[in-house]
Design a protein around this motif. Sequence first.
Motif, PDB file in Angstrom:
ATOM      1  N   ILE A 350       0.737  -1.126   0.069  1.00 54.75           N
ATOM      2  CA  ILE A 350      -0.084  -0.075   0.144  1.00 54.75           C
ATOM      3  C   ILE A 350       0.750   1.138   0.013  1.00 54.75           C
ATOM      4  O   ILE A 350       1.561   1.404   0.866  1.00 54.75           O
ATOM      5  N   TRP A 351       0.837   1.889  -1.133  1.00 54.37           N
ATOM      6  CA  TRP A 351       1.790   3.120  -0.934  1.00 54.37           C
ATOM      7  C   TRP A 351       0.872   4.358  -0.957  1.00 54.37           C
ATOM      8  O   TRP A 351       0.063   4.578  -1.727  1.00 54.37           O
ATOM      9  N   GLY A 352       1.410   5.317  -0.254  1.00 51.65           N
ATOM     10  CA  GLY A 352       0.562   6.560  -0.084  1.00 51.65           C
ATOM     11  C   GLY A 352       1.627   7.761  -0.719  1.00 51.65           C
ATOM     12  O   GLY A 352       2.741   7.756  -0.794  1.00 51.65           O
ATOM     13  N   PHE A 353       0.877   8.666  -0.984  1.00 47.72           N
ATOM     14  CA  PHE A 353       1.467   9.787  -1.977  1.00 47.72           C
ATOM     15  C   PHE A 353       0.683  11.134  -1.320  1.00 47.72           C
ATOM     16  O   PHE A 353      -0.382  11.162  -0.917  1.00 47.72           O
ATOM     17  N   ALA A 354       1.505  12.105  -1.528  1.00 49.24           N
ATOM     18  CA  ALA A 354       0.924  13.447  -1.071  1.00 49.24           C
ATOM     19  C   ALA A 354       1.308  14.625  -2.127  1.00 49.24           C
ATOM     20  O   ALA A 354       2.313  14.234  -2.985  1.00 49.24           O
ATOM     21  N   ASP A 355       0.686  15.756  -2.591  1.00 46.28           N
ATOM     22  CA  ASP A 355       1.163  16.712  -3.318  1.00 46.28           C
ATOM     23  C   ASP A 355       2.382  17.620  -2.967  1.00 46.28           C
ATOM     24  O   ASP A 355       2.915  17.303  -1.725  1.00 46.28           O
ATOM     25  N   GLU A 356       2.596  18.482  -3.560  1.00 46.39           N
ATOM     26  CA  GLU A 356       3.804  19.155  -3.366  1.00 46.39           C
ATOM     27  C   GLU A 356       3.559  20.545  -2.546  1.00 46.39           C
ATOM     28  O   GLU A 356       4.532  20.989  -1.966  1.00 46.39           O
ATOM     29  N   ILE A 357       2.199  20.694  -2.289  1.00 46.76           N
ATOM     30  CA  ILE A 357       2.050  21.962  -1.276  1.00 46.76           C
ATOM     31  C   ILE A 357       2.507  21.604   0.119  1.00 46.76           C
ATOM     32  O   ILE A 357       2.182  20.676   0.755  1.00 46.76           O
ATOM     33  N   GLY A 358       3.320  22.470   0.859  1.00 51.55           N
ATOM     34  CA  GLY A 358       3.785  22.080   2.387  1.00 51.55           C
ATOM     35  C   GLY A 358       5.095  21.482   2.440  1.00 51.55           C
ATOM     36  O   GLY A 358       5.758  21.515   1.496  1.00 51.55           O
ATOM     37  N   ASP A 359       5.616  21.305   3.635  1.00 51.76           N
ATOM     38  CA  ASP A 359       6.703  21.025   3.857  1.00 51.76           C
ATOM     39  C   ASP A 359       7.087  19.385   3.521  1.00 51.76           C
ATOM     40  O   ASP A 359       6.073  18.668   3.607  1.00 51.76           O
TER      41      ASP A 359
END
Length: 418
Positions: A350-359
């Motif tokens: 299970i791979w989790g991702f986030a966008d580029e906004i933030g630290d």
Amino acid sequence: MKKAVLPLLLLCLSQGINAQEADTSAKPAKDYNKWTVEFGGGINKVSNPLNSGYHVDGYSLYHLGLGARYMFNTKFGAKLDVAMDRLKGDDVSIGFQTKYYSTSLQGIVNVGRLLEFEEWTKRLNVMGHMGVGVGVLTGDEIDKGDKTGNFLMGMTGQLKLSNRVSIYGDFTMLNAFSMQLAWDGHPNTNNKPGFDGTLYNASVGINIALGSHKEHADWYVFNNDDVINELENRVSELEELMNDVDKDGVPDYLDVEPNTPSGALVDPKGRNIDLNKNGVPDYIDSALAEMESKGAGSGAGAAEIVDLINDGYVNIYFDFNKDMPTSASTGAITFLITYLKDNPEKSASIWGFADEIGDAKYNQELSERRANNVKKIFTDAGIDTSRLTIEGKGVDNSVNKDSSAARQTVRRVKLVIK
């Protein structure tokens, strides 16, 4: 004269009001200042009525004027002014001295803008003005002031010294009516009170523009480049709104599931349609049915499903800065759980991702929380925890950071079937 002047005044004022709407629709009024104050002085000359034995010089000092002007737009405006003219006899006249005080409301036409003076000069301008007012004639031998009405019309030349200051030269004709006295201050013995009281004045003075903007409406020239740039910006915004990353026919700003494969059947919000309510998007059902009709067999079908999952066609999405899946991802979660239950020999990363906004560090932790929460949903649904591993992949920078719709596609969890 009254019949001629009054319609012209009404036309001037009505054109000013109508043009305000036209001009401001093309360019917001905030781009230029509208108010000016003006003051000046000069000479005057009266003609009829003067009684027998009373004469004036070719011109007399003095005329004083003070006014405030408001421009509806760059071409039309209005002003309120007050003035005082001193009148006196010449060397051969019976001695007299009177003063005429007047106030008027006038419509303004910026002739320079109408005739496009800006094509050949940036500093010279001409204004036309016309209006109505009242006045009173006073003098040492006048017990009570002689009150009159008046019509005015004139032309004003301007020389721009700076964005705030200009000097002007004005010539105005005032036609007084209902005069009981002649200009010399004695009863008018020549004519009955009418429209024959004429006063000319010529003056020079200064205009001072008020407001916080760079230029005043008198001198402001609408720049077509501004319109072109504004239109280009709007077109760019519309183009971004109409982007369709997943090519499902629903623009990204309306797309709740912005990563459906091209050709998938979706509703008006871009969500996969599951008409038979089996938890599997209809486009996957169709693919499986097509493989079965070709005799691909269960093994081939299973391989195709694994490819669909591993290639990212079945994702679980998250709102900005959230670690619990969106309600629109319920169908994908149901499909993945169903697949794992039907294939107990399979395991999943299970791979989790986030966008580029933030630290970056925070986004790493956010991606791990997203993967952990999806794992908990699966284990709560009966999938053995030993079959599941998690990995926070952190930021996915494969899309345009400035596009909110594109960033939605990378706030996700995907499964890799093994």
